[in-house]
Design a protein around this motif. Structure first.
Motif, PDB file in Angstrom:
ATOM      1  N   THR A   1      11.229   1.157   0.090  1.00 34.38           N
ATOM      2  CA  THR A   1      12.106   1.275   1.291  1.00 34.38           C
ATOM      3  C   THR A   1      13.177   2.424   1.351  1.00 34.38           C
ATOM      4  O   THR A   1      13.996   2.712   2.055  1.00 34.38           O
ATOM      5  CB  THR A   1      13.092  -0.183   1.541  1.00 34.38           C
ATOM      6  OG1 THR A   1      13.842  -0.364   0.149  1.00 34.38           O
ATOM      7  CG2 THR A   1      12.020  -1.252   1.621  1.00 34.38           C
TER       8      THR A   1
ATOM      9  N   GLU B   1       0.893   1.341  -5.280  1.00 29.91           N
ATOM     10  CA  GLU B   1       1.191   0.205  -4.437  1.00 29.91           C
ATOM     11  C   GLU B   1       0.687  -1.115  -4.822  1.00 29.91           C
ATOM     12  O   GLU B   1      -0.456  -1.130  -5.458  1.00 29.91           O
ATOM     13  CB  GLU B   1       0.781   0.368  -3.114  1.00 29.91           C
ATOM     14  CG  GLU B   1      -0.366   0.371  -2.763  1.00 29.91           C
ATOM     15  CD  GLU B   1      -0.748   0.827  -1.374  1.00 29.91           C
ATOM     16  OE1 GLU B   1      -1.684   0.129  -0.564  1.00 29.91           O
ATOM     17  OE2 GLU B   1      -0.048   1.949  -0.752  1.00 29.91           O
TER      18      GLU B   1
ATOM     19  N   ARG C   1       0.381  -5.178  -2.836  1.00 28.80           N
ATOM     20  CA  ARG C   1      -0.180  -5.649  -1.762  1.00 28.80           C
ATOM     21  C   ARG C   1       0.431  -4.820  -0.620  1.00 28.80           C
ATOM     22  O   ARG C   1       1.523  -4.616  -0.472  1.00 28.80           O
ATOM     23  CB  ARG C   1      -0.176  -7.206  -1.493  1.00 28.80           C
ATOM     24  CG  ARG C   1       1.319  -7.554  -1.378  1.00 28.80           C
ATOM     25  CD  ARG C   1       1.254  -8.897  -1.130  1.00 28.80           C
ATOM     26  NE  ARG C   1       2.711  -9.340  -1.085  1.00 28.80           N
ATOM     27  CZ  ARG C   1       3.389  -9.590   0.064  1.00 28.80           C
ATOM     28  NH1 ARG C   1       2.734  -9.226   1.026  1.00 28.80           N
ATOM     29  NH2 ARG C   1       4.582  -9.780   0.015  1.00 28.80           N
ATOM     30  N   VAL C   2      -0.498  -4.685   0.414  1.00 29.22           N
ATOM     31  CA  VAL C   2       0.099  -3.792   1.742  1.00 29.22           C
ATOM     32  C   VAL C   2       1.054  -4.776   2.344  1.00 29.22           C
ATOM     33  O   VAL C   2       0.533  -5.887   2.631  1.00 29.22           O
ATOM     34  CB  VAL C   2      -1.313  -3.421   2.449  1.00 29.22           C
ATOM     35  CG1 VAL C   2      -0.759  -2.621   3.630  1.00 29.22           C
ATOM     36  CG2 VAL C   2      -1.991  -2.378   1.708  1.00 29.22           C
ATOM     37  N   THR C   3       2.328  -4.312   2.899  1.00 28.03           N
ATOM     38  CA  THR C   3       3.013  -5.320   3.652  1.00 28.03           C
ATOM     39  C   THR C   3       3.244  -4.645   4.919  1.00 28.03           C
ATOM     40  O   THR C   3       3.754  -5.339   5.830  1.00 28.03           O
ATOM     41  CB  THR C   3       4.450  -5.235   2.990  1.00 28.03           C
ATOM     42  OG1 THR C   3       4.931  -3.897   2.740  1.00 28.03           O
ATOM     43  CG2 THR C   3       4.302  -5.802   1.595  1.00 28.03           C
ATOM     44  N   ARG C   4       2.677  -3.546   5.419  1.00 29.73           N
ATOM     45  CA  ARG C   4       2.924  -2.944   6.664  1.00 29.73           C
ATOM     46  C   ARG C   4       1.690  -1.879   6.930  1.00 29.73           C
ATOM     47  O   ARG C   4       1.350  -1.374   5.830  1.00 29.73           O
ATOM     48  CB  ARG C   4       4.076  -2.359   6.962  1.00 29.73           C
ATOM     49  CG  ARG C   4       4.771  -1.352   6.495  1.00 29.73           C
ATOM     50  CD  ARG C   4       5.978  -0.853   6.477  1.00 29.73           C
ATOM     51  NE  ARG C   4       6.365   0.099   5.659  1.00 29.73           N
ATOM     52  CZ  ARG C   4       7.544   0.845   5.809  1.00 29.73           C
ATOM     53  NH1 ARG C   4       8.367   0.492   6.877  1.00 29.73           N
ATOM     54  NH2 ARG C   4       7.556   1.844   5.065  1.00 29.73           N
ATOM     55  N   SER C   5       1.446  -1.503   7.983  1.00 29.89           N
ATOM     56  CA  SER C   5       0.244  -0.745   8.301  1.00 29.89           C
ATOM     57  C   SER C   5       0.727   0.578   8.680  1.00 29.89           C
ATOM     58  O   SER C   5      -0.219   1.538   9.056  1.00 29.89           O
ATOM     59  CB  SER C   5      -0.551  -1.078   9.400  1.00 29.89           C
ATOM     60  OG  SER C   5       0.238  -1.310  10.506  1.00 29.89           O
TER      61      SER C   5
END
Length: 92
Positions: free
Chosen positions: A22, A40, A42-46
């Motif tokens: 962030t 990275e 897990r993907v938390t946003r696209s």
């Protein structure tokens, strides 16, 4: 909304640093090879947020495409070879 630098880091050859996903950052390179590696979970946003100076245009949208099997190892081998001043050869 204006932003202001909170810290400055001067890193020499072979240095590494990490930071929270962030945290906004800017990298300036004087010369030579520089490698930026994003690890990275897990993907938390696209999407990723991009800061622009007044008058700058938005960059072209680039979709996130995961590496194919073996592709990441091949890229690491090429970067490793470049850092050693040699040409990396894939073992596949």
């Amino acid at each position: 909304m204006p932003i202001a630098p909170a810290a400055t880091l001067e890193a020499g050859p072979g240095a590494a640093y990490s930071q929270a996903a962030t945290t906004y950052h800017h990298v300036r390179v004087e010369s030579g090879l520089t490698v930026t590696m994003f690890l990275e979970g897990r993907v938390t946003r696209s999407h990723s947020e991009v800061l622009l100076r007044p008058g700058q245009r938005l960059p072209v949208r680039t979709p996130r495409i995961p590496f194919a099997p073996g592709e990441l190892l091949d890229r690491f081998a090429r970067v490793s070879g470049a850092l050693r001043g040699t040409r990396a050869v894939s073992d596949r």
